[in-house]
Design an enzyme around this catalytic site. Structure first.
Site, short mmCIF file in Angstrom:
data_model
loop_
_atom_site.label_atom_id
_atom_site.label_comp_id
_atom_site.label_asym_id
_atom_site.label_seq_id
_atom_site.Cartn_x
_atom_site.Cartn_y
_atom_site.Cartn_z
N MET A 183 -7.33 3.01 9.77
CA MET A 183 -6.61 2.11 9.70
C MET A 183 -5.74 1.34 10.33
O MET A 183 -5.57 1.87 11.62
CB MET A 183 -6.12 2.24 8.02
N ILE A 234 1.61 2.47 6.89
CA ILE A 234 1.30 3.53 7.97
C ILE A 234 0.81 2.81 9.15
O ILE A 234 0.77 3.50 9.98
CB ILE A 234 -0.05 4.01 7.24
N ASP A 235 0.77 1.43 9.09
CA ASP A 235 0.45 0.83 10.16
C ASP A 235 1.51 0.68 11.05
O ASP A 235 1.54 0.28 12.31
CB ASP A 235 0.19 -0.82 9.76
N ARG A 285 -3.40 7.80 3.52
CA ARG A 285 -2.25 7.46 2.81
C ARG A 285 -1.86 8.30 1.72
O ARG A 285 -0.82 8.50 1.77
CB ARG A 285 -2.43 6.11 2.01
N GLY A 287 0.79 -1.16 0.21
CA GLY A 287 0.02 0.01 0.06
C GLY A 287 1.08 1.23 -0.11
O GLY A 287 1.90 1.29 0.62
#
Ligand code: F6P
Length: 370
Positions: free
Chosen positions: A195, A152-153, A298, A24
């Site tokens: 997310m 991003i996680d 994102r 992603g």
């Protein structure tokens, strides 16, 4: 004549390195590509080639790649979200989906594609899943790779930050800042769903920084009773609104994840905010509205921190290639860029430490964690 010979020699010995972004997208990918190009070309005299759409570009024939020249990489690129190379977060080459619904191992196609390029090494900017795939391909095909963590996680082990996480947190904090006045104007409980897949880093960090009253993360299963008690407490203290941030993968003590239908290789989370809103409306009578932040986390301009991190990672990754140190991933640790073995980087997921500083901070502030 002498000059001609020198140029010829240089051309024959010039190293060609590839870079691809995989998984992603997130803020800071272009800053990383830029740093790689500037360091490799200006400092080492390497040629740099960008593989398009991750492993898909190496599967394609002819292989999809472009020479990346420093002239194209001025500071404008640093400010841009997304990735100029394109990316892909489905279709693992080891189980590539075919039109008839079956899966086929196309790893050798990717390796053959890489061999055709004449590249001598590859820098892969990816999250845990993409780096795992890249490492398997490298082992199978004898490819020299170096990894740069992005997601991003923020669930890649060892590195305190992965590229993109800070930008996502910033977007979520801004959302809470914007939700607060409208919540207060209408006596409402606002639920913000963010997310993060199986890690609650975005929800926890943004919840603390954005003044949430309730933060739910996958690492701490919630009970409705705990949330209801917090809402009652807010009311008893005269508060007319509430802010709740929920990571997409949270679940109740005895519950299931809420997932979206839509196929794909792994379950796509989504819908937990609405699910909770329905239950809490019934049990507390609160007027509730739900915002799902989704891919806003994102896109857009990367934060200053992500630009710094991406630049530092890009430089170190090229230095590793120049030193012939492969099968490594760059990482941010104690204010330094270090490198660790890729094997260690893909061996586990770094989820939220429930005894860590941020969970203690949240509890210390009186935030309900479910
Ligand atoms: O891993 C990054 C991530 O943004 C997760 O937080 C999220 O669950 C997922 O990707 C969304 O993927 P897609 O872009 O396929 O919807």
């Amino acid at each position: 004549m002498v000059q001609c010979k020198q140029e010829l020699k240089q051309r024959m010995t010039t190293r060609k390195i590839g870079i691809m972004t995989s998984g992603g997208d997130c803020g800071g990918l272009n800053a990383a590509i830029r740093a790689v190009v500037l360091r490799a070309v200006q400092h080492y005299g390497f040629e740099v080639y960008g593989i398009r759409y991750g492993t898909l570009g190496l599967m394609a024939r002819p292989v999809q790649m472009d020479r990346l020249l420093p002239e194209r990489f001025d500071a404008n690129l640093l400010r841009q979200g997304g990735t100029v190379l394109g990316s892909v977060n489905t279709g693992s080459p080891f189980a590539f989906p075919l039109a008839d619904g079956t899966f086929h191992n196309r790893s050798q196609d990717v390796i053959d594609g890489f061999q055709q390029t004449g590249l001598d090494s590859l820098i892969c900017v990816g999250g845990d899943g993409s780096l795992d795939i890249a490492r398997k391909l490298a082992l199978q095909g004898g490819i020299n790779i170096v990894g740069i963590p992005k997601t991003i996680d923020n669930d890649v082990p060892v590195t305190e930050s992965a590229i993109g996480h800070d930008t996502a947190v910033q977007v979520a904090v801004e959302a809470l800042d914007r939700l607060q006045p409208t919540a207060a104007s209408h006596n409402r409980l606002m639920i913000l769903e963010v997310m993060g897949r199986d890690a609650g880093h975005i929800a926890l960090a943004a919840g603390i920084a954005g003044g949430a009253d309730i933060i739910l993360i996958p690492e701490i299963p919630y009970t409705l009773a705990a949330i209801e008690a917090k809402i009652q407490q807010l009311r008893a203290n005269g508060r007319n609104f509430g802010l709740m941030i929920v990571a997409e993968a949270v679940k109740a003590l005895d519950g299931q994840h809420v997932t979206q239908h839509g196929g794909g290789e792994k379950a796509r989370y989504g819908g937990i905010g609405q699910h909770l809103a329905e239950q809490l409306t019934a049990s507390t009578g609160a007027e509730i509205r739900v915002t799902v932040l989704g891919h806003l986390q994102r896109g857009g301009q990367p934060s200053a921190y992500d630009r710094l991190l991406a630049s530092a990672f890009g430089i170190h990754a090229v230095d590793l290639v120049a030193a012939g140190k492969y099968d490594r991933m760059v990482a941010w640790h104690n204010r330094q860029v270090i490198d660790i073995s890729l094997a260690e980087a893909v061996a586990s997921n770094q989820i939220v430490d429930v005894d860590g500083a941020l969970v203690r901070t949240a509890r210390g502030l009186g935030i309900c964690l479910g």
